[in-house]
Write an enzyme that holds these catalytic residues in place. Structure first.
Site, PDB file in Angstrom:
ATOM      1  N   ARG A 151     -19.278   1.465  20.571  1.00 24.90           N
ATOM      2  CA  ARG A 151     -20.692   1.607  20.893  1.00 24.90           C
ATOM      3  C   ARG A 151     -20.779   2.044  22.351  1.00 24.90           C
ATOM      4  O   ARG A 151     -19.924   1.717  23.170  1.00 24.90           O
ATOM      5  CB  ARG A 151     -21.438   0.293  20.697  1.00 24.90           C
ATOM      6  CG  ARG A 151     -21.400  -0.251  19.264  1.00 24.90           C
ATOM      7  CD  ARG A 151     -22.144  -1.576  19.178  1.00 24.90           C
ATOM      8  NE  ARG A 151     -22.172  -2.090  17.806  1.00 24.90           N
ATOM      9  CZ  ARG A 151     -21.287  -2.955  17.304  1.00 24.90           C
ATOM     10  NH1 ARG A 151     -20.295  -3.389  18.075  1.00 24.90           N
ATOM     11  NH2 ARG A 151     -21.382  -3.379  16.072  1.00 24.90           N
ATOM     12  N   LYS A 188     -21.477  -6.952  19.213  1.00 21.86           N
ATOM     13  CA  LYS A 188     -22.678  -7.706  18.862  1.00 21.86           C
ATOM     14  C   LYS A 188     -22.316  -9.144  18.503  1.00 21.86           C
ATOM     15  O   LYS A 188     -21.279  -9.393  17.892  1.00 21.86           O
ATOM     16  CB  LYS A 188     -23.404  -7.042  17.688  1.00 21.86           C
ATOM     17  CG  LYS A 188     -24.042  -5.703  18.046  1.00 21.86           C
ATOM     18  CD  LYS A 188     -24.809  -5.132  16.868  1.00 21.86           C
ATOM     19  CE  LYS A 188     -25.505  -3.834  17.240  1.00 21.86           C
ATOM     20  NZ  LYS A 188     -26.255  -3.250  16.104  1.00 21.86           N
ATOM     21  N   HIS A 256     -23.550   7.532  19.296  1.00 19.85           N
ATOM     22  CA  HIS A 256     -23.369   6.848  18.018  1.00 19.85           C
ATOM     23  C   HIS A 256     -22.871   7.806  16.943  1.00 19.85           C
ATOM     24  O   HIS A 256     -22.243   7.374  15.975  1.00 19.85           O
ATOM     25  CB  HIS A 256     -24.672   6.176  17.589  1.00 19.85           C
ATOM     26  CG  HIS A 256     -24.471   4.789  17.056  1.00 19.85           C
ATOM     27  ND1 HIS A 256     -23.999   3.740  17.816  1.00 19.85           N
ATOM     28  CD2 HIS A 256     -24.642   4.271  15.806  1.00 19.85           C
ATOM     29  CE1 HIS A 256     -23.907   2.650  17.085  1.00 19.85           C
ATOM     30  NE2 HIS A 256     -24.278   2.954  15.856  1.00 19.85           N
ATOM     31  N   ARG A 259     -19.249   7.641  17.005  1.00 21.87           N
ATOM     32  CA  ARG A 259     -18.821   6.400  16.337  1.00 21.87           C
ATOM     33  C   ARG A 259     -18.818   6.601  14.819  1.00 21.87           C
ATOM     34  O   ARG A 259     -17.869   6.210  14.127  1.00 21.87           O
ATOM     35  CB  ARG A 259     -19.745   5.258  16.736  1.00 21.87           C
ATOM     36  CG  ARG A 259     -19.483   3.908  16.052  1.00 21.87           C
ATOM     37  CD  ARG A 259     -20.370   2.858  16.713  1.00 21.87           C
ATOM     38  NE  ARG A 259     -20.549   1.647  15.923  1.00 21.87           N
ATOM     39  CZ  ARG A 259     -19.742   0.595  15.965  1.00 21.87           C
ATOM     40  NH1 ARG A 259     -18.662   0.631  16.741  1.00 21.87           N
ATOM     41  NH2 ARG A 259     -19.982  -0.473  15.240  1.00 21.87           N
ATOM     42  N   HIS A 282     -17.893  -4.742  12.656  1.00 20.70           N
ATOM     43  CA  HIS A 282     -18.964  -5.154  11.749  1.00 20.70           C
ATOM     44  C   HIS A 282     -18.707  -6.572  11.245  1.00 20.70           C
ATOM     45  O   HIS A 282     -17.595  -6.879  10.799  1.00 20.70           O
ATOM     46  CB  HIS A 282     -19.052  -4.211  10.544  1.00 20.70           C
ATOM     47  CG  HIS A 282     -19.662  -2.882  10.876  1.00 20.70           C
ATOM     48  ND1 HIS A 282     -19.489  -1.761  10.086  1.00 20.70           N
ATOM     49  CD2 HIS A 282     -20.451  -2.492  11.905  1.00 20.70           C
ATOM     50  CE1 HIS A 282     -20.141  -0.745  10.615  1.00 20.70           C
ATOM     51  NE2 HIS A 282     -20.731  -1.162  11.717  1.00 20.70           N
ATOM     52  N   TYR A 291     -19.983   4.173   4.885  1.00 18.14           N
ATOM     53  CA  TYR A 291     -19.063   5.276   5.162  1.00 18.14           C
ATOM     54  C   TYR A 291     -18.318   5.725   3.911  1.00 18.14           C
ATOM     55  O   TYR A 291     -17.753   6.824   3.895  1.00 18.14           O
ATOM     56  CB  TYR A 291     -18.079   4.878   6.269  1.00 18.14           C
ATOM     57  CG  TYR A 291     -18.795   4.676   7.579  1.00 18.14           C
ATOM     58  CD1 TYR A 291     -19.295   5.753   8.287  1.00 18.14           C
ATOM     59  CD2 TYR A 291     -19.008   3.400   8.085  1.00 18.14           C
ATOM     60  CE1 TYR A 291     -19.972   5.579   9.476  1.00 18.14           C
ATOM     61  CE2 TYR A 291     -19.689   3.211   9.275  1.00 18.14           C
ATOM     62  CZ  TYR A 291     -20.172   4.308   9.967  1.00 18.14           C
ATOM     63  OH  TYR A 291     -20.853   4.121  11.134  1.00 18.14           O
TER      64      TYR A 291
END
Length: 313
Positions: A151, A188, A256, A259, A282, A291
């Protein structure tokens, strides 16, 4: 709209404007939604509308081509109106309660092709300009974004190496480990992960480190702006946008997108969804499964271009 229906609608809109202090633009949007409901309901009074009527109206809007987001907004406005009307004693039940809008179509993240991604991050400027500190910094950042799927906030937060908390400076949340060809980042939810760095990205980082000046803000930042401070995510975005335009990229490129490209290309090559999940950071594999759709898009494109039967209409 009958006089009775108009009176109720006007009273509700007045309530929104005077009691709830909504802006005139918001009130105008509610007015349009109620006018839409009045047209759909025809001669039926508000109190006569049923749950099945509202479901039919929703289907009609959808058939007319209205997108799911707009229908959801209308249903929300109608629901609020009938809740208010119920408090005034105008209806005994809210006919909108339980009516759901159509499911929104899932939009796939945009990814570059392998060739476009490689051409974008590879040096394309004249040698003298490419060796300028700002260009070396840009190339190292762009290579790393694509190499490791970071990110942009994770990229800008990287330190040259791990540093413990010192006076005025917190401990590193992300750093480069050159000896392992890895970066350690905090994503995150404060989740820390290690991500491999490819050889091209490591070479670009090494070239940048030969000209990098110590940050003037006392930080240990890996990437430093021309003002001598830790580079910000916004500056990375602007530099990548300018670089992609100069390089003739087929689409507007943002961090992004690199990414997404990283995830899609690794999955195409390996088929290992769990590994891609770990590298992206994730929490749930559900977030990574999008994806697989991108991968199918790639396969379908190859099929359409290459299979003889695919060309028969």
């Amino acid at each position: 709209m009958s006089a009775a229906k108009l009176e109720s609608a006007d009273a509700y809109l007045s309530h929104l404007a005077t009691q709830r202090k909504l802006s005139m633009h918001t009130v105008a949007a509610y007015r349009r939604d109620l006018q839409e409901l009045a047209r759909l309901s025809g001669d039926k009074d508000w109190a006569a509308l049923t749950h099945f009527d509202v479901r039919r109206f929703t289907a009609q809007l959808h058939a007319r081509g209205l997108d799911a987001r707009s229908i959801a907004r209308k249903l929300s406005g109608w629901r609020g109106f009938f809740e208010w009307l119920g408090r005034q004693g105008g209806v005994s039940a809210n006919p909108v309660e339980g009516v759901k809008p159509p499911k929104r179509a899932k939009t796939l993240p945009k990814a570059l092709s392998v060739d476009d991604a490689v051409n974008l991050v590879a040096p394309s400027t004249p040698r003298a300009e490419a060796n300028a500190p700002a260009r070396l910094c840009d190339r190292a950042m762009f290579e790393l974004l694509y190499s490791s799927g970071l990110r942009v906030s994770e990229l800008s937060g990287l330190d040259v190496h791990y540093r413990k908390a010192e006076a005025g400076h917190p401990a590193s949340l992300g750093w480069l480990e050159r000896e392992n060809a890895e970066v350690v980042v905090t994503g995150k939810g404060g989740k820390m992960r290690r991500v491999p760095v490819g050889s091209a990205a490591m070479a670009a980082i090494d070239a940048w480190l030969t000209v990098r000046q110590a940050p003037s803000d006392g930080s240990n930042a890996l990437f430093v702006s021309e003002r001598g401070t830790r580079i910000s995510p916004r500056v990375v975005q602007m530099r990548l946008k300018a670089h992609s335009l100069a390089a003739g990229a087929p689409v507007h490129v943002h961090p992004h997108m690199l990414r997404h490209s990283f995830a899609s290309h690794v999955l195409q090559s390996s088929g290992d969804l769990r590994a891609v999940q770990e590298m992206l950071g994730h929490a749930s594999i559900t977030s990574t499964q999008v994806y697989t759709a991108l991968d199918f898009q790639h396969l379908a494109l190859v099929y359409d271009k290459a299979h003889p039967r695919a060309k028969i209409k």
